[in-house]
Structures are given as C-alpha cells and as structure tokens.
Design a protein around this motif. Structure first.
Motif, PDB file in Angstrom:
ATOM      1  N   ILE A   1      57.887  92.039  17.215  1.00 54.87           N
ATOM      2  CA  ILE A   1      58.840  92.566  18.189  1.00 54.87           C
ATOM      3  C   ILE A   1      60.236  92.472  17.591  1.00 54.87           C
ATOM      4  N   THR A   2      60.935  93.592  17.549  1.00 53.63           N
ATOM      5  CA  THR A   2      62.311  93.585  17.068  1.00 53.63           C
ATOM      6  C   THR A   2      63.228  93.193  18.215  1.00 53.63           C
ATOM      7  N   PRO A   3      63.941  92.083  18.105  1.00 54.57           N
ATOM      8  CA  PRO A   3      64.750  91.604  19.230  1.00 54.57           C
ATOM      9  C   PRO A   3      65.983  92.466  19.470  1.00 54.57           C
ATOM     10  N   ARG A   4      66.181  92.815  20.701  1.00 54.00           N
ATOM     11  CA  ARG A   4      67.388  93.503  21.140  1.00 54.00           C
ATOM     12  C   ARG A   4      67.959  92.738  22.328  1.00 54.00           C
TER      13      ARG A   4
ATOM     14  N   GLU B   1      60.185  74.553  27.319  1.00 59.34           N
ATOM     15  CA  GLU B   1      61.507  73.987  27.611  1.00 59.34           C
ATOM     16  C   GLU B   1      62.620  74.630  26.790  1.00 59.34           C
ATOM     17  N   SER B   2      62.293  75.612  25.972  1.00 62.31           N
ATOM     18  CA  SER B   2      63.291  76.236  25.116  1.00 62.31           C
ATOM     19  C   SER B   2      64.350  76.957  25.937  1.00 62.31           C
ATOM     20  N   VAL B   3      65.564  76.940  25.419  1.00 60.93           N
ATOM     21  CA  VAL B   3      66.668  77.625  26.080  1.00 60.93           C
ATOM     22  C   VAL B   3      66.469  79.140  26.089  1.00 60.93           C
ATOM     23  N   LEU B   4      65.540  79.641  25.253  1.00 63.65           N
ATOM     24  CA  LEU B   4      65.316  81.081  25.171  1.00 63.65           C
ATOM     25  C   LEU B   4      64.293  81.603  26.177  1.00 63.65           C
ATOM     26  N   VAL B   5      63.424  80.747  26.667  1.00 59.55           N
ATOM     27  CA  VAL B   5      62.247  81.199  27.410  1.00 59.55           C
ATOM     28  C   VAL B   5      62.619  81.889  28.720  1.00 59.55           C
ATOM     29  N   ASP B   6      61.958  83.058  28.935  1.00 59.60           N
ATOM     30  CA  ASP B   6      62.087  83.845  30.172  1.00 59.60           C
ATOM     31  C   ASP B   6      63.520  84.318  30.417  1.00 59.60           C
ATOM     32  N   ARG B   7      64.257  84.487  29.348  1.00 61.11           N
ATOM     33  CA  ARG B   7      65.628  84.992  29.470  1.00 61.11           C
ATOM     34  C   ARG B   7      65.832  86.119  28.474  1.00 61.11           C
ATOM     35  N   GLU B   8      66.692  87.077  28.864  1.00 64.49           N
ATOM     36  CA  GLU B   8      67.063  88.114  27.912  1.00 64.49           C
ATOM     37  C   GLU B   8      67.899  87.485  26.802  1.00 64.49           C
ATOM     38  N   ILE B   9      67.704  87.986  25.589  1.00 63.40           N
ATOM     39  CA  ILE B   9      68.389  87.403  24.435  1.00 63.40           C
ATOM     40  C   ILE B   9      69.901  87.452  24.603  1.00 63.40           C
ATOM     41  N   VAL B  10      70.427  88.539  25.140  1.00 61.67           N
ATOM     42  CA  VAL B  10      71.877  88.670  25.300  1.00 61.67           C
ATOM     43  C   VAL B  10      72.438  87.555  26.170  1.00 61.67           C
ATOM     44  N   ASP B  11      71.619  87.072  27.105  1.00 61.91           N
ATOM     45  CA  ASP B  11      72.049  85.980  27.975  1.00 61.91           C
ATOM     46  C   ASP B  11      71.796  84.622  27.316  1.00 61.91           C
ATOM     47  N   ALA B  12      70.597  84.465  26.738  1.00 63.60           N
ATOM     48  CA  ALA B  12      70.208  83.161  26.188  1.00 63.60           C
ATOM     49  C   ALA B  12      71.077  82.748  25.011  1.00 63.60           C
ATOM     50  N   THR B  13      71.500  83.702  24.202  1.00 65.65           N
ATOM     51  CA  THR B  13      72.285  83.347  23.014  1.00 65.65           C
ATOM     52  C   THR B  13      73.661  82.789  23.371  1.00 65.65           C
ATOM     53  N   ASN B  14      74.095  82.970  24.611  1.00 63.80           N
ATOM     54  CA  ASN B  14      75.358  82.360  25.028  1.00 63.80           C
ATOM     55  C   ASN B  14      75.280  80.832  25.025  1.00 63.80           C
ATOM     56  N   ASP B  15      74.044  80.307  25.095  1.00 65.14           N
ATOM     57  CA  ASP B  15      73.860  78.866  25.092  1.00 65.14           C
ATOM     58  C   ASP B  15      73.575  78.308  23.702  1.00 65.14           C
TER      59      ASP B  15
END
Length: 443
Positions: free
Chosen positions: A413-416, A382-396
């Motif tokens: 894994i180094t996040p980009r 249920e995390s807001v991060l799951v199955d989303r690119e970080i650049v998109d998820a961090t907007n939330d």
C-alpha cells in the motif's frame, strides 16, 4: 536491556554508539588505550579484558545481560565468547564471523557453538554488492516486507527530468514515496514543495517496479549490469562471484595468486577466473575490461581498491564498486570518481543492530553512515498510527519522519494522507537518527 559487546573495533563501536541512549551497554576489549578512549566518547561501561574469560564477562555484568554480541575480528574468538556466555547464563548471543563455512556449519547444526544468531560479514557484503549492481545508479539498495518493498538512494544528474522541480511535480509514480534528500552534508526530509536539485541524493521507497522505473527515467540509469568483473579473490570477492552465479550471471574474476586463482576456479563453475595483476593496463585492455557494466574491487587494501577502480573508470567502465575497510575513506573514494564504496563492517553493524530493537522492529537499513535509518515495524494496537489517517497521525510524530510504504497481508500500500493504518500492518519508515528512539516508542 543490558547488552555486553565484546570487541571495540569499528563494528563494536558502531553498535555501542547506536545503543547507548536506549540500553545499558558494557564494552569489552583487550586494548587498554581503546577502552580508555571510549570511556570519554561513549556513554557505556568499558572493561579491559579477554572476552573469552568467564570472569571478564561476569565483571561486565553477564548475570543481568539479555544480549551478548561477540564482534572481534577473530571468528573463533567470537564463537568461544558466545559459548562461554551461553554456558554461564540465560542470554541471547550473536556472533560475527567472516567465513561463510562457519555460518553454514552453524545453520546446519541448529545453534552450534552456543550462538543464537550468526552474522557473516563477507556474505552480507556480497549481497549488498549484488543489490546495488541491480540498480546501477543507486548508492544504496535494501528490501523490506519480504521483498515486496524496496528502498534505494540515487544521485540526480544535471540532465535528470526532475532536477529543479518540486517533489509534488516529480511525484508521478503510483507506488513510490520520496522520503528524503541528502545534499552535501545536509539531510532534507521531503515535503511537497521541496525542490530537487542536480547533485542531490534522493531516497525513495516503493515497489520494485516503481523503483526500477524511477531509476530508468529519473536517475538516468543504464541497463542492468550484465558484464561483471570482480577484481580480487578475497573472501568477499569469492562470495560476490558466488552471489552473481546464484542469480544466473557469469562473472569474470581476476586474481594474481596462482594457487588462489585455481582454488576459486574449481569452486565457481560459472565464473571465468583469470590469473593476472589487475593493475596491468595491457591485460585490462586485452581482456576488454573497459566494456564491463560494473567492476568490483575486492582486493586486500583500500589503496589497491581505489587504484583498480580509477583504472577501470579510465578504461570506460560504466560503474565501479570498491570495498573499503576504513570508513573515513568513503567520501574520498566517491569524490575522486568511485561510484559506490561499501564498508563490510557497516553492513555487519546494521544487521546486528536490528536484533537490539523492540520486538516489532523487523528490518533496519542505515543511510549515509547512520545519519538516518529506514526501518520496518509491525504496528501494534497501541501504536500512535493505528486507526488514524496518516495526515493526522504524523502530527504526533517528531520531525524527520516519513512513512514510505505499508505492507498489509502481503499487499503493498502506497501511503497517502488519507490512508488509515491498521494494527498488524508492516510500515516502512524513514527516520532521522536523532528521532529514532522516540519514533520506535510511539509506533
């Protein structure tokens, strides 16, 4: 969760302040002046009384409590509090102790004293000293994901190659993330165009190899400490020597008390114990203490530790680490030349706080006296991060958040921006203190 804290000293206050916004907290202390003061400064229920008294615990709400934390300055009192709470209710208990022997007894007896989790202040402090000594220019070091990922905070000297460069220009490491900068009393969450200045403290998160490379190339760190001198055979001094021994070092320990020096010499086969007053400059010069890579001041007062650190610095020691009991001295120590000041009570509060977080919080590291935290969280479906690119998820996510690293099935894994977070990942996140509760809820 309803939490009862017994002991309103520095550890208890720190824990209560950290929990007051997200938990119902009752704080018990025998000092009426202290409880009255905290009534106005913290949003918690304060009770004057004896935490070993079952009636006092019941008055504090033991029947509805999910957690009892015993963190007075007396080991035996803390054990009794936990035993009383456990006997009277279905509650998880945490005891803070200073003596490692009690910790070892508890570990060997699988839950003795009615304690579910025991935190040893002196051992935690010794471990923190060892971690920092391994990166001689670091102010704070911690590990996550079972050692796969490391967080460190470094000073940036004037001649550093990244001084006056942007984060984008400085980011030449494959497995490193620039998380934040502490500049004077200001915290700056880094972005690509953030300019790094000489005198900044930079927080980086990444693989141990990349952190070491950063330390050597950017923070201008000397080689790893080899010659270690510990001043004071206090319990922290003793545990620190033991920690270095356990990692293959042969430290030197200076203790002025004859009986204590003999006692620790018999217990530390790979430590050279010297009986002397560490403020004796002739002795320090004769024993070439100035040639040490690090001097650790672990005496019984902040003032003595400051004096020893300044003497060591004057003799030419590369790095000084001092134990402080009064947290208000931390900035003073570092201003006058002590490289790192470590507060044992802060180390203890940090370890206990992680048990009060949601079930998926694996690790907590507090920075700059709780101005920010680095946390490890196992991401659920249920995390807001799951199955989303970080650049998109961090907007939330709120301001003040940086995803520093990801551990997936034992792989770093180094996040980009294009990295996709999966359910079950362990994410290591830098979070400003005022955004923490919202972030934990979303992730």
């Amino acid at each position: 969760m309803y939490v009862i804290i017994v002991g309103a000293g520095e550890v208890g206050r720190s824990i209560a302040a950290n929990l007051e916004d997200t938990h119902d907290v009752a704080l018990i202390d025998s000092d009426g002046d202290v409880t009255e003061e905290l009534t106005y400064s913290l949003d918690v229920l304060t009770i004057r009384g004896d935490g070993t008294d079952l009636e006092t615990l019941r008055e504090a709400g033991l029947e509805q409590a999910g957690l009892v934390i015993a963190c007075t300055d007396n080991d035996e009192t803390n054990a009794v509090v936990c035993g009383a709470a456990k006997a009277a209710g279905d509650v998880f208990t945490i005891a803070r102790v200073r003596r490692r022997t009690l910790l070892e007894t508890w570990q060997g007896s699988k839950g003795a004293f009615g304690v579910d989790f025991m935190v040893c202040t002196d051992l935690l402090t010794a471990q923190a000293i060892f971690r920092i000594s391994g990166l001689p220019s670091a102010h704070d070091v911690d590990t996550f994901a079972g050692g796969l990922i490391r967080m460190a905070e470094f000073d940036i000297p004037v001649d550093s190659p990244i001084a006056d460069r942007t984060v984008s220009e400085a980011d030449c490491y494959d497995s490193l993330t620039f998380a934040a900068i502490f500049r004077d009393d200001e915290m700056v969450v880094t972005r690509g165009d953030t300019v790094i200045q000489a005198g900044d403290r930079v927080v980086v998160i990444g693989s141990p190899d990349s952190i070491n490379d950063f330390a050597n190339e950017v923070a201008m760190t000397p080689e790893e400490a080899e010659e270690v001198v510990i001043v004071g055979a206090s319990e922290i001094g003793y545990q620190t020597a033991r920690e270095f021994e356990d990692h293959g070092f042969r430290p030197r320990l200076i203790e002025r008390d004859h009986d204590r020096a003999r006692e620790v010499a018999e217990s530390l086969p790979n430590t050279m114990v010297m009986e002397s007053d560490a403020t004796n400059q002739e002795f320090l010069a004769r024993e070439h203490v100035g040639e040490a890579d690090v001097v650790i001041a672990a005496l019984d007062s902040d003032e003595k530790n400051l004096l020893v650190s300044l003497l060591a610095d004057r003799l030419g020691v590369d790095r000084t680490v001092a134990i402080i009991e009064n947290p208000e001295y931390a900035d003073l120590f570092e201003t006058v030349g002590v490289d790192v000041a470590i507060n044992p009570r802060e180390e203890t509060a940090e370890e206990i706080v992680r048990f009060t977080r949601t079930d998926n919080t694996e690790k907590v590291a507090m920075l700059e006296h709780d101005l920010a935290e680095v946390i490890e969280i196992e991401v659920g479906p249920e995390s807001v991060l799951v199955d989303r690119e970080i650049v998109d998820a961090t907007n939330d996510l709120p301001e003040g958040v940086v995803i520093g690293a990801i551990s997936r099935d034992g792989t770093h894994i180094t996040p980009r921006g294009e990295t996709v977070v999966q359910s079950g990942d362990h994410v290591i996140i830098f979070v400003a203190a005022d955004a923490l509760d919202e972030v934990v809820e979303l992730i």
